[in-house]
Design an enzyme around this catalytic site. Structure first.
Site, PDB file in Angstrom:
ATOM      1  N   LYS A  29     -23.584  -8.701  -6.790  1.00  0.00           N
ATOM      2  CA  LYS A  29     -22.259  -8.449  -7.194  1.00  0.00           C
ATOM      3  C   LYS A  29     -21.319  -8.205  -6.182  1.00  0.00           C
ATOM      4  CE  LYS A  29     -19.679  -5.180 -10.046  1.00  0.00           C
ATOM      5  NZ  LYS A  29     -19.991  -3.862 -10.752  1.00  0.00           N
ATOM      6  N   LYS A  62     -25.026  -4.312  -4.430  1.00  0.00           N
ATOM      7  CA  LYS A  62     -23.516  -4.135  -4.999  1.00  0.00           C
ATOM      8  C   LYS A  62     -22.519  -3.789  -3.895  1.00  0.00           C
ATOM      9  CE  LYS A  62     -20.734  -1.807  -8.107  1.00  0.00           C
ATOM     10  NZ  LYS A  62     -20.651  -0.742  -9.257  1.00  0.00           N
TER      11      LYS A  62
HETATM   12  C1  PBG Z   1     -19.126   0.836 -12.405  1.00  0.00           C
HETATM   13  C2  PBG Z   1     -19.219  -0.504 -12.130  1.00  0.00           C
HETATM   14  C3  PBG Z   1     -18.183  -1.231 -11.746  1.00  0.00           C
HETATM   15  C4  PBG Z   1     -18.116  -2.682 -12.180  1.00  0.00           C
HETATM   16  C5  PBG Z   1     -19.476  -2.568 -12.963  1.00  0.00           C
HETATM   17  N1  PBG Z   1     -20.011  -1.457 -13.003  1.00  0.00           N
HETATM   18  C6  PBG Z   1     -16.761  -0.846 -10.898  1.00  0.00           C
HETATM   19  C7  PBG Z   1     -17.021  -0.273  -9.646  1.00  0.00           C
HETATM   20  O1  PBG Z   1     -17.962  -0.067  -9.049  1.00  0.00           O
HETATM   21  O2  PBG Z   1     -16.015   0.129  -9.225  1.00  0.00           O
HETATM   22  C8  PBG Z   1     -17.517  -3.708 -11.782  1.00  0.00           C
HETATM   23  C9  PBG Z   1     -17.321  -4.861 -12.825  1.00  0.00           C
HETATM   24  C10 PBG Z   1     -16.280  -6.043 -12.561  1.00  0.00           C
HETATM   25  O3  PBG Z   1     -15.331  -5.790 -11.601  1.00  0.00           O
HETATM   26  O4  PBG Z   1     -16.081  -6.746 -13.499  1.00  0.00           O
HETATM   27  N2  PBG Z   1     -19.503   1.503 -11.095  1.00  0.00           N
END
Ligand code: PBG
Length: 343
Positions: A266, A213
């Site tokens: 992601k 991520k």
């Molecule tokens: C929570 C989380 C996030 C997303 C999924 N889980 C945001 C972040 O890490 O700031 C992003 C999903 C999206 O942008 O569609 N940590």
């Protein structure tokens, strides 16, 4: 011209392929829609998709997210209508993000037995037992500072956050979540969650880890939707640097070693190379998250009439599957499933 394909052809047929144009004409197989369909290498089906939902307190509530046309924060009763619609389109799974009424320093709402996600999971599993319910496991929507772990002196503490994250995962599983998906990026959280699930009587609950991520600006619209923007600083001290690809393989390896049953890359679009590399090496199924900013860009350009939104959506989803995704988390899920149903 250097030739990378011919040695292979020679091995397969025993004959050196010398033919080229005009005997070879690639356009022969592109002539009609049926021919093109026969030789299509990648096929999208509704079972590829996981649909994200944002659940909020109250009843009869639908708060549209301005930067994500078609997506709203929903109270549980409204959510049930939408999940029924998703299931009837053949979408096998949803992922839930909770928006609590109250936030605090330690994100208590994330692991409260009667937290918003816990209640939503119970309601959905009652109404549609076959729909897979995945829960995003994180603290950022529940903490007053908006970070994904506990904060001390301006720093997000890794080890101290693990216990709370594991507690949240177990409480989701106890509420009936089919899969828990940690997105916080603390080191060691998959092992902490696995052990909490196993000792808590939930050894059958799989962990889908947001393994690779990235700290990405593509999450902008999500933070409006989930009301989870960090109140100071950013997430670069725990999420990955967008310039790194080999590091993603280490993240995946570690999470698999800690017991992740599935992993995720992601965002998707700007990281298709990472997805491809992870898919080549991963022993477990690999998902991709087609995130909020990717969705917002398509919707915004389509609204202006600058692009054909539906065609671009399908092209993007194909690209993610072609790059190796076994499943795709996407806000386009229902729109795409509807198009696939017409075909
Ligand atoms: C929570 C989380 C996030 C997303 C999924 N889980 C945001 C972040 O890490 O700031 C992003 C999903 C999206 O942008 O569609 N940590």
């Amino acid at each position: 011209m250097t030739d990378i394909l011919k040695p292979d052809a020679q091995q397969i047929t025993g004959v050196r392929e010398t033919a080229g144009f005009p005997s070879v004409r690639m356009r022969r197989l592109r002539r009609t829609p049926t021919l093109r369909s026969l030789v299509r290498e990648t096929r999208l089906v509704p079972t590829d998709f996981i649909q994200p939902f944002f659940v909020t307190e109250g009843s009869g509530i639908r708060v549209p997210i301005s930067s994500m046309p078609g997506v709203s924060q929903l109270s549980i009763d409204e959510l049930l209508k939408e999940t029924r619609d998703s299931a009837s389109l053949g979408i096998p799974a949803i992922i839930l993000f909770g928006i609590p009424d109250q936030k605090d320093e330690v994100g208590s709402g994330a692991y409260a037995r009667d937290g918003i996600v816990q209640r939503a999971v119970r309601a959905i599993k009652d109404a549609a037992p076959d729909l897979l319910v995945i829960t995003d496991v994180c603290l950022c929507e529940y903490t007053s500072h908006g970070h994904c772990g506990i904060v001390e002196d301006g720093e997000v503490l890794n080890d101290a956050s693990l216990e709370l994250i594991a507690r949240a995962a177990l409480s989701h599983a106890e509420a009936g979540a089919d899969i828990v998906a940690p997105s916080d990026m603390m080191d060691g959280r998959v092992a902490a969650i696995r052990s909490a699930l196993d000792t808590g009587g939930k050894s059958a609950t799989p962990v889908l880890s947001y393994a690779a991520k990235y700290a990405s600006s593509f999450y902008g619209p999500f933070r409006e939707a989930a009301e989870s923007a960090p109140q100071f600083g950013d997430r670069r001290a725990y999420q990955m640097d967008a310039a790194n690809a080999r590091e993603a393989l280490r993240e995946v390896q570690l999470d698999v070693d800690e017991g992740a049953d599935m992993v995720m890359v992601k965002p998707a679009l700007a990281f298709l190379d990472v997805l491809w590399r992870v898919k080549e090496k991963s022993p477990v199924p690999v998902g991709a998250y087609n995130v909020s900013g990717e969705y917002a860009m398509v919707k915004a350009a389509a609204e202006r009439g600058w692009i054909d939104g539906q065609a671009i959506m399908m092209e993007i989803l194909h690209s993610i599957k072609r790059a190796g995704a076994d499943f795709i988390l996407t806000y386009h899920a229902r729109e795409a499933a509807r198009i696939l149903a017409w075909k």
